[in-house]
Design a protein around this motif. Structure first.
Motif, short mmCIF file in Angstrom:
data_model
loop_
_atom_site.label_atom_id
_atom_site.label_comp_id
_atom_site.label_asym_id
_atom_site.label_seq_id
_atom_site.Cartn_x
_atom_site.Cartn_y
_atom_site.Cartn_z
N PRO A 140 0.90 -1.01 0.13
CA PRO A 140 -0.04 -0.18 -0.18
C PRO A 140 0.69 1.04 -0.28
CG PRO A 140 -0.90 -1.14 2.05
CD PRO A 140 0.71 -2.08 1.03
N THR A 141 2.34 1.28 0.54
CA THR A 141 2.84 2.07 0.78
C THR A 141 4.10 2.42 -0.68
OG1 THR A 141 2.78 2.20 2.73
CG2 THR A 141 4.62 3.49 2.00
N GLN A 142 4.16 3.16 -1.55
CA GLN A 142 5.00 3.53 -1.84
C GLN A 142 6.35 4.19 -1.84
OE1 GLN A 142 3.43 4.59 -6.25
NE2 GLN A 142 1.96 3.65 -5.98
N ILE A 143 8.02 3.23 -1.65
CA ILE A 143 8.76 3.67 -1.43
C ILE A 143 9.84 4.23 -2.57
CG2 ILE A 143 10.94 3.58 0.38
CD1 ILE A 143 9.09 2.17 1.81
N PRO A 144 9.93 4.74 -3.17
CA PRO A 144 11.38 5.38 -3.86
C PRO A 144 12.40 4.41 -3.96
CG PRO A 144 10.21 7.25 -3.21
CD PRO A 144 10.27 6.18 -2.27
N GLY A 145 12.57 3.73 -4.98
CA GLY A 145 13.70 2.53 -5.32
C GLY A 145 13.77 1.21 -4.62
N PHE A 146 12.39 0.84 -4.38
CA PHE A 146 11.32 0.03 -3.78
C PHE A 146 10.45 -0.52 -4.65
CE2 PHE A 146 14.62 0.79 -0.08
CZ PHE A 146 15.05 0.09 0.80
N THR A 147 10.04 -1.96 -5.42
CA THR A 147 8.86 -2.30 -6.02
C THR A 147 8.19 -2.62 -4.59
OG1 THR A 147 10.44 -4.10 -6.82
CG2 THR A 147 8.05 -4.42 -7.04
N SER A 148 6.95 -2.03 -5.46
CA SER A 148 5.73 -1.70 -4.40
C SER A 148 4.43 -2.22 -5.06
CB SER A 148 5.36 -0.60 -3.50
OG SER A 148 5.34 0.44 -4.64
N ARG A 149 4.66 -2.36 -6.23
CA ARG A 149 3.58 -2.43 -7.22
C ARG A 149 4.11 -3.94 -8.80
NH1 ARG A 149 1.64 -0.49 -3.60
NH2 ARG A 149 0.10 2.16 -4.44
N PRO A 150 3.41 -4.20 -8.77
CA PRO A 150 3.72 -4.94 -10.68
C PRO A 150 4.70 -3.75 -11.12
CG PRO A 150 1.29 -5.23 -10.07
CD PRO A 150 1.84 -4.29 -9.21
N GLU A 151 5.89 -5.23 -11.36
CA GLU A 151 6.51 -4.89 -12.75
C GLU A 151 7.39 -6.11 -13.62
OE1 GLU A 151 9.37 -1.37 -9.28
OE2 GLU A 151 10.17 -3.12 -9.84
N VAL A 152 7.56 -4.96 -14.93
CA VAL A 152 7.48 -5.22 -15.90
C VAL A 152 8.58 -5.09 -16.85
CG1 VAL A 152 7.37 -6.83 -18.35
CG2 VAL A 152 5.13 -6.28 -16.58
N TYR A 153 10.12 -5.86 -16.61
CA TYR A 153 11.09 -5.33 -17.48
C TYR A 153 11.30 -5.47 -18.69
CZ TYR A 153 11.92 -2.88 -12.64
OH TYR A 153 12.46 -2.56 -11.11
N LEU A 154 12.04 -4.99 -19.64
CA LEU A 154 12.42 -5.32 -20.33
C LEU A 154 14.18 -5.11 -21.00
CD1 LEU A 154 9.66 -4.81 -23.71
CD2 LEU A 154 9.81 -6.96 -22.19
N GLY A 155 14.59 -6.25 -21.24
CA GLY A 155 16.49 -6.67 -22.14
C GLY A 155 16.90 -6.97 -22.70
N THR A 156 17.89 -7.64 -21.61
CA THR A 156 18.90 -9.56 -22.45
C THR A 156 19.40 -9.84 -21.08
OG1 THR A 156 20.72 -7.59 -23.54
CG2 THR A 156 18.78 -7.09 -24.89
#
Length: 156
Positions: free
Chosen positions: A136-152
């Motif tokens: 429920p609390t968002q802290i910058p630099g930490f995952t607090s919501r679903p995330e999808v990353y694209l890369g190699t």
């Protein structure tokens, strides 16, 4: 009727010849994933999911995320993550050109990294990394919501 069969077989032979170099390269990438012992991944773009007023939304931004795995054993389905946050259970599975690395934390989050048997230049392969967690609390630099990353990923 025989003429139609001959034309069809001839067409299929031409298609097979045109696809064979990429198919050969593809099978080499498949074998590389099947025998992977180490992954060094970098992700440059990510999307964060949220629910604004109960409506789903996504925010896309640049990213600088690294992920590394060692001691990968596809046959046993195991690996170790190189992380500063301690050990987590890791399950590995290779299936038809996809290498999946699933990390489950005792705290609840699920991370999934998938490397595709698709070249991405400079000896790397296309990859996606997801982080499924919610706070429920968002802290910058930490995952607090679903995330999808694209890369190699570089596969060793």
């Amino acid at each position: 009727m025989q003429r139609i069969v001959a034309i069809t077989l001839g067409g299929l032979a031409v298609v097979a010849m045109l696809q064979s170099p990429s198919a050969t390269a593809q099978s080499g990438l498949d074998r590389k994933l099947q025998t992977a012992k180490k992954l060094d991944c970098s992700f440059s773009t990510f999307a964060t999911g949220n629910w604004d007023n109960n409506k789903p939304s996504l925010t896309v931004k640049p990213a600088e995320l690294k992920a590394a795995f060692k001691s990968i054993n596809v046959d046993e389905g195991t690996a170790e993550a190189e992380t500063a946050y301690g050990q987590s259970f890791i399950s590995v599975r290779y299936a038809q050109g996809y290498l999946h690395i699933m990390q489950m934390s005792d705290a609840g989050p699920l991370y999934l990294t998938t490397v595709f048997a698709r070249a991405a230049g400079e000896g790397r392969m296309m990859a996606v990394h997801t982080r499924l967690e919610y706070s429920p609390t968002q802290i910058p630099g930490f995952t607090s919501r679903p995330e999808v990353y694209l890369g190699t990923c570089a596969v060793g």
